[in-house]
Design a protein around this motif. Structure first.
Motif, PDB file in Angstrom:
ATOM      1  N   LYS A  23       0.844  -1.185   0.000  1.00 21.73           N
ATOM      2  CA  LYS A  23       0.000   0.000   0.000  1.00 21.73           C
ATOM      3  C   LYS A  23       0.884   1.241   0.000  1.00 21.73           C
ATOM      4  CE  LYS A  23      -0.869   0.968   4.870  1.00 21.73           C
ATOM      5  NZ  LYS A  23      -1.900   1.135   5.865  1.00 21.73           N
ATOM      6  N   ILE A  24       0.270   2.388  -0.258  1.00 21.91           N
ATOM      7  CA  ILE A  24       0.992   3.656  -0.199  1.00 21.91           C
ATOM      8  C   ILE A  24       0.839   4.187   1.218  1.00 21.91           C
ATOM      9  CG2 ILE A  24       1.150   6.012  -1.081  1.00 21.91           C
ATOM     10  CD1 ILE A  24      -0.015   4.952  -3.736  1.00 21.91           C
ATOM     11  N   PRO A  25       1.944   4.215   1.982  1.00 19.89           N
ATOM     12  CA  PRO A  25       1.855   4.720   3.356  1.00 19.89           C
ATOM     13  C   PRO A  25       1.510   6.213   3.379  1.00 19.89           C
ATOM     14  CG  PRO A  25       3.910   3.520   3.002  1.00 19.89           C
ATOM     15  CD  PRO A  25       3.278   3.730   1.663  1.00 19.89           C
ATOM     16  N   GLU A  26       0.883   6.642   4.454  1.00 19.66           N
ATOM     17  CA  GLU A  26       0.533   8.054   4.606  1.00 19.66           C
ATOM     18  C   GLU A  26       1.788   8.915   4.481  1.00 19.66           C
ATOM     19  OE1 GLU A  26      -1.333  11.022   7.976  1.00 19.66           O
ATOM     20  OE2 GLU A  26      -1.914   8.904   8.008  1.00 19.66           O
ATOM     21  N   GLY A  27       1.696   9.963   3.672  1.00 22.96           N
ATOM     22  CA  GLY A  27       2.810  10.877   3.467  1.00 22.96           C
ATOM     23  C   GLY A  27       3.820  10.403   2.433  1.00 22.96           C
ATOM     24  N   ASP A  28       3.575   9.256   1.837  1.00 24.68           N
ATOM     25  CA  ASP A  28       4.484   8.719   0.820  1.00 24.68           C
ATOM     26  C   ASP A  28       3.851   8.886  -0.554  1.00 24.68           C
ATOM     27  OD1 ASP A  28       6.628   7.368  -0.383  1.00 24.68           O
ATOM     28  OD2 ASP A  28       6.673   5.800   1.142  1.00 24.68           O
ATOM     29  N   ASP A  29       4.609   8.589  -1.589  1.00 24.12           N
ATOM     30  CA  ASP A  29       4.071   8.745  -2.942  1.00 24.12           C
ATOM     31  C   ASP A  29       4.176   7.471  -3.775  1.00 24.12           C
ATOM     32  OD1 ASP A  29       6.798   8.644  -3.319  1.00 24.12           O
ATOM     33  OD2 ASP A  29       6.893  10.413  -4.606  1.00 24.12           O
ATOM     34  N   GLY A  88       2.581  -1.420  11.558  1.00 27.90           N
ATOM     35  CA  GLY A  88       2.700  -0.293  10.638  1.00 27.90           C
ATOM     36  C   GLY A  88       4.104  -0.066  10.091  1.00 27.90           C
ATOM     37  N   GLN A  96       3.960   2.853  -3.641  1.00 32.18           N
ATOM     38  CA  GLN A  96       3.567   1.652  -2.918  1.00 32.18           C
ATOM     39  C   GLN A  96       4.779   1.016  -2.239  1.00 32.18           C
ATOM     40  OE1 GLN A  96       0.431  -0.862  -4.650  1.00 32.18           O
ATOM     41  NE2 GLN A  96       1.971  -2.472  -4.612  1.00 32.18           N
TER      42      GLN A  96
END
Length: 181
Positions: free
Chosen positions: A12-18, A28, A20
């Motif tokens: 998944k795309i972690p929060e704050g990342d751009d 987490g 996967q």
């Protein structure tokens, strides 16, 4: 009882990342996979270049520069000297950075130094079938393991007698197959 995810296994795309990444569903933790840094050296003794015949895959039996993965807790220069010792049993004085090759297709960055052997002594290490010093005309161009080997040798020869240069990169229009210069 809820089963554990046993580490980063959810893409998944972690929060704050751009982009996967693999993330652990329990805690987490984000697994960041980054390019590997390869360090090595174009080693010379007088007018000859040191090459190693690979004893391991990939490209077993082909000739290469002493080079390999950088280790934790070492500088790139220390890593290059370590690889020369491990693969060729040679002691060197590491000089200037000769080349920095960005190889995104295989997620690697190669940092190749110039090195002067402190004596003509060498011996194959566990990852080498053979080691030799070659004159320019005797380099086994058709048996080089990787294009970066040919590029590095050519860059070194082009810069013989010079110092204070900017490191070289992948030659313009270069193919990923080795060829004689």
């Amino acid at each position: 009882m809820k089963p554990t995810s046993s580490g980063p296994s959810i893409a998944k795309i972690p929060e704050g990342d751009d982009r996967q990444r693999l993330v652990c569903g329990d805690c987490g933790f984000v697994l960041y996979e980054n390019p590997k840094i390869i360090v090595g050296a174009v080693c010379r003794w007088q007018d000859r270049w040191l090459l190693c015949r690979r004893a391991i895959e990939p490209r077993r039996g082909y000739w290469t520069l002493p080079a390999g993965y950088m280790e934790l807790q070492e500088t790139t220069e220390e890593g290059a000297a370590r690889e020369v010792w491990e693969e060729a049993g040679a002691r060197v004085r590491i000089g200037e950075l000769l080349a920095l090759y960005n190889l995104p297709q295989i997620s690697q960055v190669h940092m190749i130094y110039r090195a002067e052997m402190t004596s003509p002594d060498f011996a194959p290490g566990p990852e080498s079938l053979d080691v030799g010093l070659f004159s320019w005309d005797d380099i086994p161009w058709g048996e080089l393991a990787y294009p970066t080997v040919a590029w590095s040798l050519c860059h070194d020869r082009d810069l013989m007698g010079r110092s204070g240069f900017a490191p070289r990169g992948v030659p313009q229009g270069a193919e990923m197959a080795p060829e004689k210069p």
